[in-house]
Scaffold this motif. Structure first.
Motif, PDB file in Angstrom:
ATOM      1  N   ALA A 209       0.833  -1.202   0.000  1.00 59.64           N
ATOM      2  CA  ALA A 209       0.000   0.000   0.000  1.00 59.64           C
ATOM      3  C   ALA A 209       0.866   1.249   0.000  1.00 59.64           C
ATOM      4  N   ALA A 210       0.279   2.349  -0.421  1.00 57.15           N
ATOM      5  CA  ALA A 210       0.951   3.648  -0.371  1.00 57.15           C
ATOM      6  C   ALA A 210      -0.113   4.696  -0.096  1.00 57.15           C
ATOM      7  N   GLN A 211       0.333   5.865   0.296  1.00 58.00           N
ATOM      8  CA  GLN A 211      -0.607   6.979   0.405  1.00 58.00           C
ATOM      9  C   GLN A 211      -0.049   8.120  -0.408  1.00 58.00           C
ATOM     10  N   ASP A 212      -0.912   8.795  -1.147  1.00 58.13           N
ATOM     11  CA  ASP A 212      -0.410   9.918  -1.928  1.00 58.13           C
ATOM     12  C   ASP A 212      -1.087  11.207  -1.491  1.00 58.13           C
ATOM     13  N   HIS A 213      -0.529  12.289  -1.958  1.00 64.41           N
ATOM     14  CA  HIS A 213      -1.071  13.621  -1.653  1.00 64.41           C
ATOM     15  C   HIS A 213      -1.579  14.186  -2.965  1.00 64.41           C
ATOM     16  N   LYS A 214      -2.907  14.260  -3.100  1.00 65.18           N
ATOM     17  CA  LYS A 214      -3.457  14.686  -4.391  1.00 65.18           C
ATOM     18  C   LYS A 214      -3.508  16.200  -4.553  1.00 65.18           C
ATOM     19  N   ALA A 215      -3.731  16.920  -3.446  1.00 64.72           N
ATOM     20  CA  ALA A 215      -3.912  18.374  -3.565  1.00 64.72           C
ATOM     21  C   ALA A 215      -2.572  19.052  -3.861  1.00 64.72           C
ATOM     22  N   VAL A 216      -2.625  20.159  -4.569  1.00 64.65           N
ATOM     23  CA  VAL A 216      -1.394  20.825  -5.012  1.00 64.65           C
ATOM     24  C   VAL A 216      -0.669  21.546  -3.880  1.00 64.65           C
ATOM     25  N   GLY A 217      -1.430  21.976  -2.846  1.00 62.40           N
ATOM     26  CA  GLY A 217      -0.830  22.846  -1.841  1.00 62.40           C
ATOM     27  C   GLY A 217      -0.561  22.177  -0.510  1.00 62.40           C
ATOM     28  N   ASP A 218       0.344  22.774   0.253  1.00 66.55           N
ATOM     29  CA  ASP A 218       0.651  22.268   1.594  1.00 66.55           C
ATOM     30  C   ASP A 218      -0.621  22.198   2.432  1.00 66.55           C
ATOM     31  N   GLY A 219      -0.670  21.218   3.328  1.00 65.58           N
ATOM     32  CA  GLY A 219      -1.850  21.039   4.169  1.00 65.58           C
ATOM     33  C   GLY A 219      -3.006  20.449   3.372  1.00 65.58           C
ATOM     34  N   ASP A 220      -2.697  19.841   2.226  1.00 65.08           N
ATOM     35  CA  ASP A 220      -3.725  19.245   1.357  1.00 65.08           C
ATOM     36  C   ASP A 220      -4.774  20.274   0.952  1.00 65.08           C
ATOM     37  N   THR A 221      -4.306  21.423   0.505  1.00 64.83           N
ATOM     38  CA  THR A 221      -5.196  22.498   0.050  1.00 64.83           C
ATOM     39  C   THR A 221      -5.039  22.694  -1.463  1.00 64.83           C
ATOM     40  N   GLY A 222      -6.025  23.390  -2.044  1.00 64.35           N
ATOM     41  CA  GLY A 222      -5.951  23.724  -3.468  1.00 64.35           C
ATOM     42  C   GLY A 222      -6.457  22.591  -4.340  1.00 64.35           C
ATOM     43  N   PRO A 223      -6.413  22.813  -5.663  1.00 66.84           N
ATOM     44  CA  PRO A 223      -6.983  21.833  -6.587  1.00 66.84           C
ATOM     45  C   PRO A 223      -6.244  20.492  -6.573  1.00 66.84           C
ATOM     46  N   ASN A 224      -6.934  19.452  -7.002  1.00 67.69           N
ATOM     47  CA  ASN A 224      -6.322  18.131  -7.084  1.00 67.69           C
ATOM     48  C   ASN A 224      -5.404  18.018  -8.302  1.00 67.69           C
ATOM     49  N   THR A 225      -4.388  17.187  -8.139  1.00 69.15           N
ATOM     50  CA  THR A 225      -3.410  16.937  -9.205  1.00 69.15           C
ATOM     51  C   THR A 225      -3.356  15.432  -9.427  1.00 69.15           C
ATOM     52  N   GLY A 226      -2.428  14.993 -10.256  1.00 69.51           N
ATOM     53  CA  GLY A 226      -2.195  13.558 -10.409  1.00 69.51           C
ATOM     54  C   GLY A 226      -1.531  12.957  -9.186  1.00 69.51           C
ATOM     55  N   GLY A 227      -1.007  13.795  -8.306  1.00 65.99           N
ATOM     56  CA  GLY A 227      -0.300  13.328  -7.103  1.00 65.99           C
ATOM     57  C   GLY A 227       0.986  14.116  -6.919  1.00 65.99           C
ATOM     58  N   MET A 228       1.129  14.760  -5.776  1.00 69.69           N
ATOM     59  CA  MET A 228       2.289  15.624  -5.507  1.00 69.69           C
ATOM     60  C   MET A 228       3.342  14.941  -4.635  1.00 69.69           C
ATOM     61  N   GLY A 229       3.061  13.710  -4.227  1.00 69.31           N
ATOM     62  CA  GLY A 229       4.021  13.002  -3.384  1.00 69.31           C
ATOM     63  C   GLY A 229       3.335  11.777  -2.812  1.00 69.31           C
ATOM     64  N   ALA A 230       4.132  10.850  -2.307  1.00 65.04           N
ATOM     65  CA  ALA A 230       3.560   9.616  -1.750  1.00 65.04           C
ATOM     66  C   ALA A 230       4.581   8.965  -0.834  1.00 65.04           C
ATOM     67  N   TYR A 231       4.086   8.026  -0.047  1.00 65.84           N
ATOM     68  CA  TYR A 231       4.988   7.240   0.785  1.00 65.84           C
ATOM     69  C   TYR A 231       4.424   5.838   0.936  1.00 65.84           C
ATOM     70  N   SER A 232       5.314   4.919   1.247  1.00 68.53           N
ATOM     71  CA  SER A 232       4.935   3.520   1.422  1.00 68.53           C
ATOM     72  C   SER A 232       5.924   2.896   2.401  1.00 68.53           C
ATOM     73  N   PRO A 233       5.522   2.012   3.307  1.00 71.68           N
ATOM     74  CA  PRO A 233       4.155   1.525   3.463  1.00 71.68           C
ATOM     75  C   PRO A 233       3.217   2.600   4.003  1.00 71.68           C
ATOM     76  N   ALA A 234       1.920   2.301   3.968  1.00 68.94           N
ATOM     77  CA  ALA A 234       0.902   3.221   4.468  1.00 68.94           C
ATOM     78  C   ALA A 234       0.518   2.772   5.875  1.00 68.94           C
TER      79      ALA A 234
END
Ligand code: AMP
Ligand code: GLY
Length: 425
Positions: A209-234
């Motif tokens: 599993a992994a978790q990604d950060h879809k929102a463009v801005g810090d604190g998960d703010t702003g419009p969604n993107t393809g993914g601005m970062g991720a980590y694994s394991p979740a």
């Protein structure tokens, strides 16, 4: 083995990097690839969606095995055409790719197979859709059924927003034919995670599993993107939750697809909402996540070529692999303006220095090489990936590498992994 990899993103650079480590790999071609992939494979100028040319290339170069990265060629039938021509392929058929290509198809399969997911209705008639919205009330979610480059989902906190979303898709046709049919569904709450399983048509094997950060801005703010970062394991996907995901969501889907004559071969990516240890399916994708793939490949302890080839041949019972006892984290660097409009052709420096930070690999996404320089050539441009003994250490290493990259026209989020780091504390 002579391998053809299809795609040009950070996901494909990570796949190429891991395939390269296999003693079985002979020649690696990538169509069309990017500047990072060009350092470890021979890039060929054929677009990922040019099905006929890709099949001809495989024939002309006596390719032994094809790995397809993105969903678009799969929904166009690339895997079918290659299999008809006798090539083993990692990637689902056009029929099986409907799991991602049609949200209505996915929801019907989930309902039939008893997979826990949001309640839903599917509509081609605008008035019926609005009546359903009024009956159910808000919050509610409105989705274009077809592929809409990750933009066809509107979360609606109020009834009016939901009615407007229906108009946007069905009357204004904002997403074109992707909105010919829409799915209206329950608004789920909880923590999101991406879960991966390798499938060989009959079997499904957990692939972490992994978790990604879809929102463009810090604190998960702003419009969604393809993914601005991720980590694994979740951290949210505990062994108990993983077992539920495999038994209640992944295996019923793989069995359901085989039963309807569309066996699934490739990687099944379940987008999940997890609440109080109970996973619910948001959506299926029929490919690795990007940037989730970058962290999965960084952790994989095994021969990727052997594993993917076994999946393609229906022999997943014959391979063994494990995971390194490390956390991986990727920070995406994107062109200023992304996910809106952005400039191409700006010069990126410092990549070699960045790659020297302990545990760091810099995967390229939208880049191209020109006159010995690396130029930005897309929205998401780099995936600065680090492994470490904790999320915190991986994060520190990734940002240390980011500091060494000289690219004034680029940006990244500064808080990738925050939720997992809060748990570690
Ligand atoms: P998708 O394009 O299907 O990946 O959806 C984009 C994002 O919308 C998901 O990653 C979720 O964050 C959110 N989302 C989609 N469906 C739902 C739902 N039923 N309830 C809550 N959030 C959702
Ligand atoms: N990072 C999410 C996706 O690949 O769809």
């Amino acid at each position: 083995m002579k391998v053809l990899l299809v795609g040009s993103g950070g996901r494909e650079h990570a796949l190429a990097w891991k395939l390269r480590q296999s003693p079985r790999l002979g020649k690696l071609y990538c169509a069309p690839g990017n500047a990072g992939i060009a350092q470890i494979a021979e890039c060929v100028p054929i677009g990922a969606e040019d099905v006929a040319k890709l099949v001809d290339f495989a024939k002309d170069h006596a390719i032994d095995f094809v790995v397809v990265g993105p969903e678009a060629p799969l929904t166009l039938g690339l895997a079918d055409r290659l299999r008809e021509a006798g090539f083993p392929v990692f990637g689902p058929s056009q029929a099986a790719a409907q799991l991602e290509g049609s949200k209505a198809f996915m929801k019907d399969l989930a309902a039939k197979a008893g997979i826990p997911t949001a309640w839903y209705g599917r509509f081609t008639d605008i008035e019926k859709a609005k009546a359903f919205v009024r009956e159910k009330g808000a919050p509610i979610v409105v989705k274009a059924s077809g592929l809409a480059a990750g933009k066809g989902v509107i979360l609606c906190p109020t009834l009016q927003e939901a009615l407007d979303a229906v108009d946007l898709m069905m009357a204004k046709r904002e997403f074109g034919s992707a909105g010919d049919e829409i799915v209206i569904e329950e608004f789920l709450t909880g923590e999101e995670a991406s879960y991966f399983a390798l499938c060989d048509g009959q079997r499904a094997v957990a692939f972490s599993a992994a978790q990604d950060h879809k929102a463009v801005g810090d604190g998960d703010t702003g419009p969604n993107t393809g993914g601005m970062g991720a980590y694994s394991p979740a951290p949210v996907a505990t062994p108990d939750v993983e077992a539920k995901i495999m038994e209640r969501i992944v295996k019923p889907a793989v069995t359901g697809m085989a039963d309807m004559g569309a066996p699934f071969t490739g990687v099944l990516f379940a987008g999940l909402m997890i609440k109080d240890g109970e996973p619910k399916l948001i959506e299926f994708n029929v490919r690795f996540g990007d940037p989730e793939c970058q962290v999965l490949m960084s952790r994989l302890d095994g021969d990727l070529l052997e594993i993917l080839h076994a999946a393609a041949l229906g022999r997943l019972d014959q391979v063994r692999f494990g995971w390194k006892d490390e956390t991986a984290l990727v920070v995406v660097m994107a062109a200023e303006g992304y996910p809106g409009s952005y400039k191409k052709g700006t010069v990126i420096g410092g990549l070699n220095e960045a790659g020297k930070v302990e545990g760091v690999t810099v995967f390229h996404a939208g880049t191209k090489g020109q006159d010995g320089q690396i130029l930005a050539n897309g929205g998401r441009v780099l995936g600065v990936t680090a492994v470490g003994s904790s999320v915190k250490q991986a994060q520190a290493r990734a940002y240390q590498a980011v500091e060494r990259i000289h690219w004034p026209e680029g940006f990244c989020r500064r808080d990738i992994g925050w939720r997992a780091i809060a748990r570690e504390a």
